[in-house]
Scaffold this active site. Structure first.
Site, PDB file in Angstrom:
ATOM      1  CB  CYS A   2      -0.879   0.013   1.244  1.00 10.82           C
ATOM      2  SG  CYS A   2      -1.918  -1.442   1.362  1.00 10.82           S
ATOM      3  NE  ARG A  27       4.588   1.490  -1.262  1.00  8.26           N
ATOM      4  CZ  ARG A  27       5.806   0.999  -1.090  1.00  8.26           C
ATOM      5  NH1 ARG A  27       6.784   1.402  -1.861  1.00  8.26           N
ATOM      6  NH2 ARG A  27       6.050   0.111  -0.156  1.00  8.26           N
ATOM      7  CD1 TRP A  72      -2.546  -4.758  -4.789  1.00  9.53           C
ATOM      8  CD2 TRP A  72      -2.133  -6.042  -3.000  1.00  9.53           C
ATOM      9  NE1 TRP A  72      -2.422  -6.050  -5.218  1.00  9.53           N
ATOM     10  CE2 TRP A  72      -2.170  -6.863  -4.150  1.00  9.53           C
ATOM     11  CE3 TRP A  72      -1.901  -6.640  -1.763  1.00  9.53           C
ATOM     12  CZ2 TRP A  72      -1.973  -8.249  -4.093  1.00  9.53           C
ATOM     13  CZ3 TRP A  72      -1.704  -8.014  -1.704  1.00  9.53           C
ATOM     14  CH2 TRP A  72      -1.747  -8.803  -2.855  1.00  9.53           C
ATOM     15  CG  ASN A  98       2.960  -0.786   3.110  1.00  5.61           C
ATOM     16  OD1 ASN A  98       2.424  -1.749   2.577  1.00  5.61           O
ATOM     17  ND2 ASN A  98       4.212  -0.435   2.856  1.00  5.61           N
ATOM     18  N   GLY A  99       1.298  -3.135   5.039  1.00  3.25           N
ATOM     19  CA  GLY A  99       1.846  -4.369   5.597  1.00  3.25           C
ATOM     20  C   GLY A  99       0.750  -5.195   6.249  1.00  3.25           C
ATOM     21  CD  GLU A 479      10.748 -10.457 -17.321  1.00  3.20           C
ATOM     22  OE1 GLU A 479      10.442 -11.229 -16.405  1.00  3.20           O
ATOM     23  OE2 GLU A 479      10.528  -9.229 -17.267  1.00  3.20           O
ATOM     24  CE  LYS A 483       7.643  -8.343 -17.559  1.00  2.00           C
ATOM     25  NZ  LYS A 483       8.256  -7.641 -16.471  1.00  2.00           N
ATOM     26  CD  GLU A 486       3.983  -7.729 -14.967  1.00  2.00           C
ATOM     27  OE1 GLU A 486       5.151  -7.844 -15.315  1.00  2.00           O
ATOM     28  OE2 GLU A 486       3.639  -7.346 -13.844  1.00  2.00           O
ATOM     29  CG  HIS A 502       8.826 -34.095 -22.462  1.00  2.00           C
ATOM     30  ND1 HIS A 502       9.126 -35.432 -22.606  1.00  2.00           N
ATOM     31  CD2 HIS A 502       9.921 -33.418 -22.904  1.00  2.00           C
ATOM     32  CE1 HIS A 502      10.343 -35.560 -23.092  1.00  2.00           C
ATOM     33  NE2 HIS A 502      10.843 -34.353 -23.285  1.00  2.00           N
ATOM     34  CE  LYS A 601       8.160  -1.196 -10.124  1.00  2.00           C
ATOM     35  NZ  LYS A 601       8.314  -1.950 -11.372  1.00  2.00           N
TER      36      LYS A 601
END
Ligand code: F6R
Length: 606
Positions: A2, A27, A72, A98-99, A479, A483, A486, A502, A601
């Site tokens: 947050c 955030r 968040w 935050n947390g 990677e 991208k 997300e 496989h 983030k």
């Protein structure tokens, strides 16, 4: 996860909080709110959704002291009630947090037994009500009483209606920075939100509490002893936090890469000796020479950079290297033998799982080098040495320039370790020549943006993708797929090309394209065969290959050609193509590129 912003000073308009929140919105952005003191009472304004919604409900009230939050959600649904600031039951204290308070259930039950009524589903409400419980005319004292009762990683700021010119903040694991202005003080989760007011900052350490008033900052350690700390100068300029003429931060940051990579290399190599040097690393060469094994811990994109580094360190420096996802690693009981060096990679330096893995490894006696972008971050303070990325602030939630600068720093680190051991000066110089060419090659790729955009617009209609490649291209596939997931919300799988048969090949058809990353020359022939297999299942093929390629050209539906480089460095250039591809797919699909849904983030919760 947050964002916190708090202000005391002469800019009394409550809209000052909005600007601060805009800077920490990356955030978390599912809801937002502010609290301030109006005619001796606490007032709050909250809104679900982006800051634009909060802006609509903000009036023109004035208050010398404001706390603000962008959320968040961790505990409790995304609702206006659960949005911060959270008030105690008497509406005297407001808290932004935050947390996570890990023991909040137990604390809540205890408070409920004492007759406290809870109105939200948040863990934060226990903080507000505990402060109220201990409050006797002194907010600072009450916060200090509460701190030892909380477990988990948090940072919070509290105000009280009877103290209209003060905020009290506490740090228990999550970041909080104090901005020291002229007659004004600021608190924020990120210096980014402070730089428009002042460049002078104080970073709080765990267990510390601060009380700010317009003309004073009082700091206390965990034992409540007053302390003084160095006021540091923010290194970045305000412009670095702006997106300039770009439509999104993400696009700006993709375009920042040539310069960011140059900065990451600056004065870190010795051409004459074909090696790298890191003046910022406080670890002696003799200790680096004694390294027998490397453990890399990281999450998300940083983990992918770690995987690529793992290949490099084993192949070029010949050091056995294990690369671990930090959220998995922290629950193991790792064996840290003599001579183990840890590389902890984290753009933010705040990722909770990576920090926890680092603490576990340090407790077992390992030396830890942080590879990090943010000065003053937890990782940079806790590691034995830190190699900074020098990428400049990365604000888009999707990591781009952090990845390519991580790879640059890791390539230089590998070179140094290899030269300390066995590779020759000439081999080192060849490596450096290739690395120094990378920024120019990235510029060349960026100049192909229009062509990549056209292709992305063709492919954006598909809902499932495979990215395939081998060796250095396997983590690059992970990677590239990340991208696309997300920011474009497209289901994309990164696969080692040899693994397709496989199982996953069963999913290929004309509605499931394959992005074939064919820029690893050692495995080129094998990957081309795998591409043939995909094509035989009618999968549209978008190939990425080095300029002058003839074989892939014949079998791919479309081909993007990029400048030739060494296999170890090809992930940097190939990733830039994948970033642009994902960006333009996301744009075509109308996604919110800088702030993808459900993400934030800096992942400061487990
Ligand atoms: C993806 C992304 C995340 C981060 C991950 C680790 O684009 O941004 O996967 O890479 O959350 O973050 P740091 O590097 O800050 O530890």
């Amino acid at each position: 996860m947050c964002g916190i912003f708090a202000y005391v000073g002469p800019k009394t308009t409550i809209r000052v909080a909005l600007e601060g929140l805009r800077k920490v919105e990356y955030r978390g952005y599912d809801s937002a709110g502010i609290a301030y003191i109006n005619e001796g009472k606490l007032a709050t304004k909250k809104a679900v959704g982006k800051l634009a919604n909060l802006e609509k409900v903000l009036g023109e009230d004035a208050s010398p002291c404001i706390i603000a939050h962008t959320r968040w959600a961790t505990h409790g649904k995304v609702t206006e009630t659960n949005a911060h600031p959270i008030l105690d039951q008497t509406d005297s204290i407001a808290v932004v947090h935050n947390g996570i308070v890990e023991n909040f259930e137990q604390l809540r039950h205890e408070l409920e037994r004492e007759g406290v009524t809870f109105r939200t589903e948040t863990d934060t409400e226990v903080i507000a009500n505990l402060i109220a419980k201990f409050y006797t005319d002194d907010l600072l004292r009450a916060v200090q009483e509460v701190m030892p009762l909380l477990t988990g990683s948090s940072a919070f700021v509290a105000i009280h209606k009877n103290h209209p010119d003060e905020c009290v903040a506490a740090k228990i694991g999550s970041p909080i920075v104090v901005g020291v202005g002229e007659g004004e003080m600021i608190l924020a989760s990120d210096p980014n939100a402070i730089i428009h007011h002042t460049r002078d900052v104080i970073y709080l350490s765990d267990g510390e509490v601060v009380r700010i008033k317009p003309h004073s900052v009082e700091l206390f350690d965990a034992s409540r002893t007053p302390i003084s700390k160095k006021v540091e100068q923010l290194a970045h300029s305000a412009e670095e936090f702006s997106k300039g003429n770009f439509e999104h931060y993400t696009l700006k940051e993709i375009h920042d890469q040539p310069q960011a990579i140059r900065n990451a290399m600056l004065s870190r190599f010795l051409e004459e000796y074909g090696t790298a040097i890191f003046e910022d690393l406080q670890i002696k060469p003799a200790n680096l020479l004694a390294v027998k094994r490397i453990v890399i811990v990281a999450a998300g994109t940083s983990f992918h950079a770690g995987l690529i580094a793992g290949y490099m360190l084993e192949e070029i420096a010949r050091i056995p290297t294990d690369v671990e996802i930090s959220s998995e690693f922290r629950y193991r009981n790792p064996i840290v033998a003599d001579g183990t060096l840890v590389l902890a990679i984290s753009q933010s330096g705040e990722t909770a799982d990576t920090i926890a893995a680092v603490r576990e490894l340090k407790a077992k006696g390992a030396t830890v080098i942080g590879i990090c972008n943010v000065h003053g971050s937890t990782l940079s303070r806790e590691a034995d040495g830190t190699l900074f990325l020098r990428a400049g602030p990365e604000i888009g939630v999707c990591s781009t320039k952090a990845f390519t600068t991580q790879l640059t720093v890791l390539a230089l680190f590998t070179l140094m370790m290899a030269r300390l051991r066995h590779i020759s000066k000439t081999e080192g110089q060849e490596f450096l020549t290739a690395l120094k060419a990378i920024p120019g090659q990235v510029e060349q790729i960026l100049s192909q943006s229009d062509a990549i955009q056209q292709l992305a617009e063709t492919y954006a209609q598909f809902n499932d993708f495979f990215f395939i490649g081998r060796r250095y291209m396997f983590p690059t596939c992970l990677e590239g797929a990340l991208k696309l997931k997300e920011i474009a919300y497209i289901n994309a799988n990164g696969y080692a090309a040899g693994e397709m048969k496989h199982g996953p090949i069963a999913l290929l058809n004309e509605r499931c394209p394959t992005l074939a990353l064919c820029t690893d020359m050692l495995t080129y022939d094998k990957v081309v065969s795998n591409v043939m297999e995909a094509r035989a299942r009618h999968s549209p093929i978008l190939g990425i290959a080095f300029e002058g390629d003839t074989r892939l050209k014949k079998i791919a539906t479309h081909l993007i050609e990029i400048p030739k480089t060494r296999d170890e460095l090809a992930p940097i250039t190939t990733a830039v193509v994948c970033q642009l591809f994902a960006y333009f797919c996301a744009k075509k699909r109308g996604a919110d590129i800088d702030q993808p849904k459900n993400l934030a983030k800096s992942v400061t919760v487990e």
